[in-house]
Motif scaffolding. Structure first.
Motif, PDB file in Angstrom:
ATOM      1  N   CYS A  59      16.138  -5.304  51.360  1.00 43.38           N
ATOM      2  CA  CYS A  59      15.680  -3.986  51.805  1.00 43.38           C
ATOM      3  C   CYS A  59      16.068  -2.913  50.793  1.00 43.38           C
ATOM      4  CB  CYS A  59      16.316  -3.666  53.152  1.00 43.38           C
ATOM      5  SG  CYS A  59      16.031  -1.992  53.744  1.00 43.38           S
ATOM      6  N   CYS A  60      15.159  -1.991  50.554  1.00 47.70           N
ATOM      7  CA  CYS A  60      15.422  -0.829  49.699  1.00 47.70           C
ATOM      8  C   CYS A  60      15.279   0.419  50.557  1.00 47.70           C
ATOM      9  CB  CYS A  60      14.406  -0.744  48.567  1.00 47.70           C
ATOM     10  SG  CYS A  60      14.527  -2.070  47.382  1.00 47.70           S
ATOM     11  N   SER A  61      16.219   1.330  50.409  1.00 54.15           N
ATOM     12  CA  SER A  61      16.087   2.600  51.114  1.00 54.15           C
ATOM     13  C   SER A  61      16.102   3.723  50.094  1.00 54.15           C
ATOM     14  CB  SER A  61      17.194   2.778  52.155  1.00 54.15           C
ATOM     15  OG  SER A  61      18.463   2.781  51.558  1.00 54.15           O
ATOM     16  N   ILE A  62      15.375   4.765  50.426  1.00 50.47           N
ATOM     17  CA  ILE A  62      15.320   5.940  49.566  1.00 50.47           C
ATOM     18  C   ILE A  62      15.685   7.136  50.434  1.00 50.47           C
ATOM     19  CG2 ILE A  62      12.822   6.162  49.877  1.00 50.47           C
ATOM     20  CD1 ILE A  62      12.733   7.213  46.941  1.00 50.47           C
ATOM     21  N   HIS A  63      16.484   8.032  49.866  1.00 54.03           N
ATOM     22  CA  HIS A  63      17.031   9.144  50.642  1.00 54.03           C
ATOM     23  C   HIS A  63      16.806  10.458  49.903  1.00 54.03           C
ATOM     24  CE1 HIS A  63      19.183   6.215  53.169  1.00 54.03           C
ATOM     25  NE2 HIS A  63      19.247   5.541  52.042  1.00 54.03           N
ATOM     26  N   PRO A  64      15.622  11.071  50.095  1.00 52.35           N
ATOM     27  CA  PRO A  64      15.415  12.384  49.495  1.00 52.35           C
ATOM     28  C   PRO A  64      15.981  13.495  50.380  1.00 52.35           C
ATOM     29  CG  PRO A  64      13.382  11.594  50.478  1.00 52.35           C
ATOM     30  CD  PRO A  64      14.410  10.518  50.674  1.00 52.35           C
ATOM     31  N   TYR A  65      16.551  14.484  49.738  1.00 53.82           N
ATOM     32  CA  TYR A  65      17.062  15.675  50.413  1.00 53.82           C
ATOM     33  C   TYR A  65      16.285  16.872  49.885  1.00 53.82           C
ATOM     34  CZ  TYR A  65      21.028  12.767  51.756  1.00 53.82           C
ATOM     35  OH  TYR A  65      21.824  11.771  52.279  1.00 53.82           O
ATOM     36  N   PHE A  66      15.834  17.718  50.786  1.00 54.69           N
ATOM     37  CA  PHE A  66      15.039  18.891  50.415  1.00 54.69           C
ATOM     38  C   PHE A  66      15.700  20.162  50.941  1.00 54.69           C
ATOM     39  CE2 PHE A  66      12.094  15.353  51.044  1.00 54.69           C
ATOM     40  CZ  PHE A  66      11.281  15.418  49.923  1.00 54.69           C
ATOM     41  N   LYS A  67      15.456  21.258  50.241  1.00 52.60           N
ATOM     42  CA  LYS A  67      15.811  22.581  50.742  1.00 52.60           C
ATOM     43  C   LYS A  67      14.504  23.359  50.843  1.00 52.60           C
ATOM     44  CE  LYS A  67      19.011  26.328  50.453  1.00 52.60           C
ATOM     45  NZ  LYS A  67      20.245  26.825  49.878  1.00 52.60           N
ATOM     46  N   GLU A 104      17.505  22.651  55.546  1.00 54.83           N
ATOM     47  CA  GLU A 104      17.813  21.444  54.772  1.00 54.83           C
ATOM     48  C   GLU A 104      17.252  20.227  55.502  1.00 54.83           C
ATOM     49  OE1 GLU A 104      21.793  21.111  53.168  1.00 54.83           O
ATOM     50  OE2 GLU A 104      22.075  23.249  53.566  1.00 54.83           O
ATOM     51  N   VAL A 105      16.651  19.320  54.724  1.00 54.56           N
ATOM     52  CA  VAL A 105      15.959  18.171  55.295  1.00 54.56           C
ATOM     53  C   VAL A 105      16.390  16.901  54.574  1.00 54.56           C
ATOM     54  CG1 VAL A 105      13.699  17.124  55.740  1.00 54.56           C
ATOM     55  CG2 VAL A 105      13.941  19.612  55.781  1.00 54.56           C
ATOM     56  N   HIS A 106      16.569  15.869  55.345  1.00 57.16           N
ATOM     57  CA  HIS A 106      16.819  14.533  54.799  1.00 57.16           C
ATOM     58  C   HIS A 106      15.750  13.609  55.364  1.00 57.16           C
ATOM     59  CE1 HIS A 106      18.727  10.457  55.346  1.00 57.16           C
ATOM     60  NE2 HIS A 106      18.713  10.599  54.043  1.00 57.16           N
ATOM     61  N   CYS A 107      15.128  12.824  54.489  1.00 56.11           N
ATOM     62  CA  CYS A 107      14.184  11.810  54.944  1.00 56.11           C
ATOM     63  C   CYS A 107      14.886  10.464  54.867  1.00 56.11           C
ATOM     64  CB  CYS A 107      12.920  11.804  54.085  1.00 56.11           C
ATOM     65  SG  CYS A 107      11.679  10.667  54.715  1.00 56.11           S
ATOM     66  N   ARG A 108      15.013   9.817  56.005  1.00 57.13           N
ATOM     67  CA  ARG A 108      15.679   8.513  56.122  1.00 57.13           C
ATOM     68  C   ARG A 108      14.585   7.460  56.159  1.00 57.13           C
ATOM     69  NH1 ARG A 108      16.289   5.746  60.782  1.00 57.13           N
ATOM     70  NH2 ARG A 108      17.976   4.237  60.865  1.00 57.13           N
ATOM     71  N   GLU A 109      14.534   6.606  55.119  1.00 53.42           N
ATOM     72  CA  GLU A 109      13.443   5.647  55.040  1.00 53.42           C
ATOM     73  C   GLU A 109      13.877   4.338  54.390  1.00 53.42           C
ATOM     74  OE1 GLU A 109      10.400   7.107  52.097  1.00 53.42           O
ATOM     75  OE2 GLU A 109      11.614   8.930  52.180  1.00 53.42           O
ATOM     76  N   ASP A 136      12.392  22.390  47.646  1.00 46.76           N
ATOM     77  CA  ASP A 136      12.946  21.801  46.428  1.00 46.76           C
ATOM     78  C   ASP A 136      13.621  20.483  46.767  1.00 46.76           C
ATOM     79  OD1 ASP A 136      12.338  24.036  44.663  1.00 46.76           O
ATOM     80  OD2 ASP A 136      13.873  25.126  45.793  1.00 46.76           O
ATOM     81  N   LEU A 137      13.423  19.490  45.907  1.00 46.44           N
ATOM     82  CA  LEU A 137      14.127  18.228  46.036  1.00 46.44           C
ATOM     83  C   LEU A 137      15.516  18.453  45.453  1.00 46.44           C
ATOM     84  CD1 LEU A 137      13.951  15.191  46.783  1.00 46.44           C
ATOM     85  CD2 LEU A 137      13.219  14.795  44.419  1.00 46.44           C
ATOM     86  N   THR A 138      16.539  18.411  46.296  1.00 47.44           N
ATOM     87  CA  THR A 138      17.896  18.731  45.831  1.00 47.44           C
ATOM     88  C   THR A 138      18.718  17.498  45.484  1.00 47.44           C
ATOM     89  OG1 THR A 138      18.709  18.793  48.113  1.00 47.44           O
ATOM     90  CG2 THR A 138      17.969  20.894  47.131  1.00 47.44           C
ATOM     91  N   ARG A 139      18.341  16.358  46.028  1.00 51.06           N
ATOM     92  CA  ARG A 139      19.079  15.117  45.761  1.00 51.06           C
ATOM     93  C   ARG A 139      18.163  13.958  46.103  1.00 51.06           C
ATOM     94  NH1 ARG A 139      24.171  13.132  45.135  1.00 51.06           N
ATOM     95  NH2 ARG A 139      24.732  11.234  46.250  1.00 51.06           N
ATOM     96  N   LEU A 140      18.305  12.864  45.355  1.00 52.12           N
ATOM     97  CA  LEU A 140      17.540  11.656  45.648  1.00 52.12           C
ATOM     98  C   LEU A 140      18.426  10.445  45.399  1.00 52.12           C
ATOM     99  CD1 LEU A 140      14.804  10.381  46.434  1.00 52.12           C
ATOM    100  CD2 LEU A 140      14.255  10.337  43.992  1.00 52.12           C
ATOM    101  N   GLU A 141      18.589   9.636  46.422  1.00 52.84           N
ATOM    102  CA  GLU A 141      19.370   8.400  46.331  1.00 52.84           C
ATOM    103  C   GLU A 141      18.437   7.232  46.603  1.00 52.84           C
ATOM    104  OE1 GLU A 141      22.392   8.510  49.326  1.00 52.84           O
ATOM    105  OE2 GLU A 141      23.252  10.388  48.571  1.00 52.84           O
TER     106      GLU A 141
END
Length: 172
Positions: A59-67, A104-109, A136-141
């Motif tokens: 499994c791969c997860s991606i975690h973008p954070y937006f402001k 602030e937004v986090h997308c959990r996927e 704005d994309l503030t962080r991406l994991e």
């Protein structure tokens, strides 16, 4: 759910176990392996990695954070609904959702593998362009097994993500 102790080699009481019922039968998961109760068929043992248990999870997860920019929270929420509807059609999407704290937004996927994650990014590319006009994309994991992350590094390089390599764990 049945609880008890089991060691498949000696049948002695040394390891905790879990029993799971599914369409293919009743399976027991133990520290030393998984087996089907009816057929006594064992699944392969988890391979050892430098003396520790390695994960078989791909499994791969991606975690973008937006402001979200001022005055656009409701616009972004409307986009979230469109993201969810579009992603819901993807066969390799395991879970998907947005969490908000003010602007602030986090997308959990999560996706079954790297291919699923890349397919998702292609599927939502136009929505992501819209989102980046008001946030704005503030962080991406990106999290996953190295075998899967290696398939993502080049494709995602322009987004400058931080990659986290999964080394220990399990998946039900």
């Amino acid at each position: 759910m049945e609880h008890g102790l089991f060691n498949r080699a000696s049948k002695s009481s040394v390891h905790p176990e879990r029993t799971r019922h599914c369409l293919t039968g009743t399976w027991k998961q133990t520290i030393v392996g998984v087996y089907n109760i009816e057929s006594r068929k064992h699944l392969p043992d988890i391979p050892k990695k430098e003396g520790n248990l390695a994960t078989l999870d791909r499994c791969c997860s991606i975690h973008p954070y937006f402001k979200i920019r001022e005055g656009h929270v409701e616009d972004f929420k409307a986009l979230c609904e469109r993201f969810v509807a579009k992603t819901n059609q993807e066969p390799k999407a395991l879970y998907y959702g947005f969490s908000l704290d003010g602007n602030e937004v986090h997308c959990r996927e999560g996706y079954s593998d790297a291919e699923g994650l890349l397919s998702h990014l292609d599927n939502v590319a136009s929505l992501l362009e819209e989102a980046l006009k008001i946030a704005d994309l503030t962080r991406l994991e990106v999290h996953g097994a190295e075998e899967e992350l290696s398939k993502l590094r080049e494709s995602l390089a322009s987004l400058k993500p931080q990659f986290f390599t999964l080394e220990y764990g399990f998946r039900r």
